[in-house]
Design a protein around this motif. Structure first.
Motif, PDB file in Angstrom:
ATOM      1  N   ARG A 125      61.490  34.314  23.334  1.00 62.40           N
ATOM      2  CA  ARG A 125      61.545  33.251  24.343  1.00 62.40           C
ATOM      3  C   ARG A 125      62.324  33.697  25.570  1.00 62.40           C
ATOM      4  O   ARG A 125      62.106  33.185  26.673  1.00 62.40           O
ATOM      5  N   ASP A 126      63.236  34.641  25.404  1.00 67.97           N
ATOM      6  CA  ASP A 126      63.983  35.178  26.536  1.00 67.97           C
ATOM      7  C   ASP A 126      63.205  36.275  27.252  1.00 67.97           C
ATOM      8  O   ASP A 126      63.311  36.420  28.474  1.00 67.97           O
ATOM      9  N   TYR A 127      62.447  37.054  26.514  1.00 72.30           N
ATOM     10  CA  TYR A 127      61.849  38.266  27.076  1.00 72.30           C
ATOM     11  C   TYR A 127      60.340  38.159  27.291  1.00 72.30           C
ATOM     12  O   TYR A 127      59.797  38.817  28.170  1.00 72.30           O
ATOM     13  N   GLY A 128      59.668  37.364  26.512  1.00 74.81           N
ATOM     14  CA  GLY A 128      58.235  37.191  26.715  1.00 74.81           C
ATOM     15  C   GLY A 128      57.388  38.296  26.109  1.00 74.81           C
ATOM     16  O   GLY A 128      57.877  39.350  25.709  1.00 74.81           O
ATOM     17  N   ILE A 129      56.092  38.031  26.053  1.00 78.17           N
ATOM     18  CA  ILE A 129      55.096  39.002  25.579  1.00 78.17           C
ATOM     19  C   ILE A 129      54.085  39.195  26.696  1.00 78.17           C
ATOM     20  O   ILE A 129      53.553  38.236  27.247  1.00 78.17           O
ATOM     21  N   ASN A 130      53.827  40.429  27.037  1.00 79.55           N
ATOM     22  CA  ASN A 130      52.925  40.711  28.144  1.00 79.55           C
ATOM     23  C   ASN A 130      51.472  40.443  27.779  1.00 79.55           C
ATOM     24  O   ASN A 130      51.042  40.676  26.646  1.00 79.55           O
ATOM     25  N   LEU A 131      50.753  39.947  28.754  1.00 79.02           N
ATOM     26  CA  LEU A 131      49.317  39.708  28.628  1.00 79.02           C
ATOM     27  C   LEU A 131      48.647  40.572  29.682  1.00 79.02           C
ATOM     28  O   LEU A 131      48.910  40.416  30.879  1.00 79.02           O
ATOM     29  N   TRP A 132      47.802  41.497  29.248  1.00 75.34           N
ATOM     30  CA  TRP A 132      47.220  42.472  30.159  1.00 75.34           C
ATOM     31  C   TRP A 132      45.756  42.136  30.456  1.00 75.34           C
ATOM     32  O   TRP A 132      44.948  42.029  29.540  1.00 75.34           O
ATOM     33  N   PRO A 133      45.397  41.970  31.725  1.00 79.72           N
ATOM     34  CA  PRO A 133      43.987  41.750  32.071  1.00 79.72           C
ATOM     35  C   PRO A 133      43.119  42.930  31.643  1.00 79.72           C
ATOM     36  O   PRO A 133      43.562  44.089  31.662  1.00 79.72           O
ATOM     37  N   SER A 134      41.915  42.629  31.283  1.00 80.08           N
ATOM     38  CA  SER A 134      40.992  43.680  30.838  1.00 80.08           C
ATOM     39  C   SER A 134      40.297  44.313  32.034  1.00 80.08           C
ATOM     40  O   SER A 134      39.086  44.193  32.223  1.00 80.08           O
ATOM     41  N   LEU A 135      41.102  44.961  32.870  1.00 76.32           N
ATOM     42  CA  LEU A 135      40.609  45.684  34.036  1.00 76.32           C
ATOM     43  C   LEU A 135      40.928  47.162  33.863  1.00 76.32           C
ATOM     44  O   LEU A 135      41.979  47.518  33.319  1.00 76.32           O
ATOM     45  N   PRO A 136      40.062  48.043  34.318  1.00 75.85           N
ATOM     46  CA  PRO A 136      40.307  49.480  34.164  1.00 75.85           C
ATOM     47  C   PRO A 136      41.634  49.903  34.786  1.00 75.85           C
ATOM     48  O   PRO A 136      41.907  49.579  35.949  1.00 75.85           O
ATOM     49  N   ASP A 137      42.452  50.586  33.989  1.00 78.06           N
ATOM     50  CA  ASP A 137      43.711  51.188  34.448  1.00 78.06           C
ATOM     51  C   ASP A 137      44.782  50.182  34.860  1.00 78.06           C
ATOM     52  O   ASP A 137      45.831  50.579  35.367  1.00 78.06           O
ATOM     53  N   PHE A 138      44.553  48.886  34.664  1.00 75.06           N
ATOM     54  CA  PHE A 138      45.548  47.897  35.107  1.00 75.06           C
ATOM     55  C   PHE A 138      46.889  48.134  34.415  1.00 75.06           C
ATOM     56  O   PHE A 138      47.925  48.277  35.076  1.00 75.06           O
ATOM     57  N   GLU A 139      46.883  48.182  33.096  1.00 73.16           N
ATOM     58  CA  GLU A 139      48.142  48.335  32.366  1.00 73.16           C
ATOM     59  C   GLU A 139      48.825  49.647  32.706  1.00 73.16           C
ATOM     60  O   GLU A 139      50.050  49.704  32.911  1.00 73.16           O
ATOM     61  N   ASP A 140      48.061  50.728  32.806  1.00 76.45           N
ATOM     62  CA  ASP A 140      48.645  52.039  33.076  1.00 76.45           C
ATOM     63  C   ASP A 140      49.284  52.078  34.453  1.00 76.45           C
ATOM     64  O   ASP A 140      50.431  52.518  34.613  1.00 76.45           O
ATOM     65  N   ARG A 141      48.578  51.602  35.474  1.00 80.20           N
ATOM     66  CA  ARG A 141      49.107  51.672  36.836  1.00 80.20           C
ATOM     67  C   ARG A 141      50.310  50.761  37.030  1.00 80.20           C
ATOM     68  O   ARG A 141      51.297  51.148  37.666  1.00 80.20           O
ATOM     69  N   VAL A 142      50.241  49.565  36.492  1.00 80.16           N
ATOM     70  CA  VAL A 142      51.362  48.635  36.625  1.00 80.16           C
ATOM     71  C   VAL A 142      52.574  49.141  35.849  1.00 80.16           C
ATOM     72  O   VAL A 142      53.711  49.077  36.329  1.00 80.16           O
ATOM     73  N   SER A 143      52.342  49.668  34.656  1.00 81.13           N
ATOM     74  CA  SER A 143      53.449  50.172  33.834  1.00 81.13           C
ATOM     75  C   SER A 143      54.131  51.374  34.487  1.00 81.13           C
ATOM     76  O   SER A 143      55.361  51.515  34.422  1.00 81.13           O
ATOM     77  N   ARG A 144      53.351  52.233  35.124  1.00 84.90           N
ATOM     78  CA  ARG A 144      53.942  53.383  35.814  1.00 84.90           C
ATOM     79  C   ARG A 144      54.867  52.919  36.933  1.00 84.90           C
ATOM     80  O   ARG A 144      55.977  53.436  37.090  1.00 84.90           O
ATOM     81  N   TYR A 145      54.416  51.935  37.693  1.00 81.90           N
ATOM     82  CA  TYR A 145      55.283  51.448  38.768  1.00 81.90           C
ATOM     83  C   TYR A 145      56.491  50.706  38.190  1.00 81.90           C
ATOM     84  O   TYR A 145      57.607  50.838  38.708  1.00 81.90           O
ATOM     85  N   PHE A 146      56.294  49.936  37.136  1.00 82.50           N
ATOM     86  CA  PHE A 146      57.396  49.214  36.489  1.00 82.50           C
ATOM     87  C   PHE A 146      58.516  50.186  36.119  1.00 82.50           C
ATOM     88  O   PHE A 146      59.698  49.926  36.393  1.00 82.50           O
ATOM     89  N   ARG A 147      58.163  51.302  35.511  1.00 90.44           N
ATOM     90  CA  ARG A 147      59.181  52.276  35.092  1.00 90.44           C
ATOM     91  C   ARG A 147      59.916  52.860  36.295  1.00 90.44           C
ATOM     92  O   ARG A 147      61.131  53.085  36.248  1.00 90.44           O
TER      93      ARG A 147
END
Length: 348
Positions: A125-147
């Protein structure tokens, strides 16, 4: 005196250069934090291709039909999609806007998850669970910038500790399982939309950020405005290649307001009845949910009555989110609300 957002090169810390070079950076940052609360950061080391990948990913998601984006809404969570007019940031300060839930931006949030720290018994409840859209490379590109944004934020807190003389590990103790959230914002209305709201057009209402520090990537498009000490609003646009950085409420608490959690808002330009599109991505480095934040002993002045009461990161963030997301005034934000109301009586 003219208003200026200082530009600070943090490469001496990124590249682990000499103590004297780092001390010069810390001194410049101390001035910026005390006088403005906002700065432009260069020498941050975030590769242009990572920023470009993030920007294209924003275009992919926000270009989807609204009904498809709405599939990624997560009720009562700081994750997933938020459609236009579902929030009112001014209420996070306890300020009643002319029209509640009138912030027309749309957003998508991801962040640190409880399961990212398997050695700790953290509450989802404090941290949440990520929901990733089913778009090509979305999770990879966003995660790279997040880091990368996370690395920049942690570099900044290292500089903060040096500037405050708080000891090199001061922020480590309250951020080693930080509630870090990446919020991708899109300021635009669908083509042909008639701009008729039940109050002033607001991209994002007046607010301060909740946590320790915010790292912002943004288009070089007008809209972001910052409040100065005299209660006047000023336009701020990122320099080429720079990241905008501002302090959050918790850092103001730590420093007893020596450093500023600066009020800001987005007022998008309207040309011939249409809004020029603007994108931004804010990385919020908020601290550990269970950390107790209090003012540094060295900055206490028992005679002036300014010291904040200690508060957990969890309780502070919850009060702010209840305002922006659930339409409930945050009655604890007395100082910030007063500044907003005073600014409303003046013109930039």
């Amino acid at each position: 005196m003219s208003f200026n957002v200082p530009t600070i090169d943090i490469s001496a810390y990124v590249e682990h250069r000499s103590e004297d070079e780092r001390a010069a950076v810390a001194a410049a940052l101390d001035v910026a934090c005390a006088q403005v609360g906002f700065m432009q950061v260069v020498g941050h080391g975030v590769a242009p291709e990572i920023q470009a990948g993030l920007a294209s990913t924003l275009d992919d998601f926000f270009g989807l039909p609204l009904e498809e984006k709405n599939q990624y809404r997560v009720p009562d969570s700081n994750r997933g999609y938020s459609p236009p007019k579902s929030e009112s940031l001014s209420l996070s300060l306890g300020v009643e806007s002319a029209s509640r839930m009138n912030d027309f931006f749309e957003a998508f949030n991801i962040g640190a998850e409880a399961r990212s720290f398997p050695h700790l018994a953290l509450d989802e409840r404090d941290y949440g669970i990520n929901l990733w859209p089913s778009l090509p490379d979305f999770e990879d590109r966003v995660s790279r910038y997040f880091r990368e944004a996370q690395r920049v934020a942690r570099t900044l807190t290292t500089i903060f500790a040096d500037a405050l003389g708080a000891g090199p590990h001061f922020f480590d103790a309250i951020t080693d399982h930080s509630i870090d959230v990446l919020r991708m914002n899109n300021y635009a209305l669908p083509p042909g939309t008639d701009i008729s709201l039940d109050g002033d057009l607001t991209g994002m209402g007046e607010h301060t950020d909740f946590g320790i520090v915010t790292v912002l990537w943004a288009d070089r498009v007008a809209g972001l405005q910052v409040l100065d000490r005299d209660g006047l609003w000023h336009d701020v646009m990122p320099a080429e290649g720079a990241l905008l950085v501002n302090l959050g409420d918790l850092t103001a608490r730590i420093t007893n307001d020596r450093w500023m959690s600066t009020l800001h808002r987005v007022k998008p330009p309207v040309v011939d009845g249409t809004i020029r599109r603007r994108r931004s991505v804010a990385f919020f480095h908020d601290g550990n949910a269970d950390a107790v934040v209090s003012t540094l002993d060295s900055l206490l002045d028992l005679g002036d009555g300014l010291a904040y009461e200690p508060i957990t990161v969890r309780d502070h963030v919850a009060a702010k989110l209840a305002g922006s997301r659930q339409g409930r005034k945050n009655l604890a934000a007395v100082r910030e609300a007063g500044r907003v109301l005073a600014a409303g009586r003046r013109q930039a």
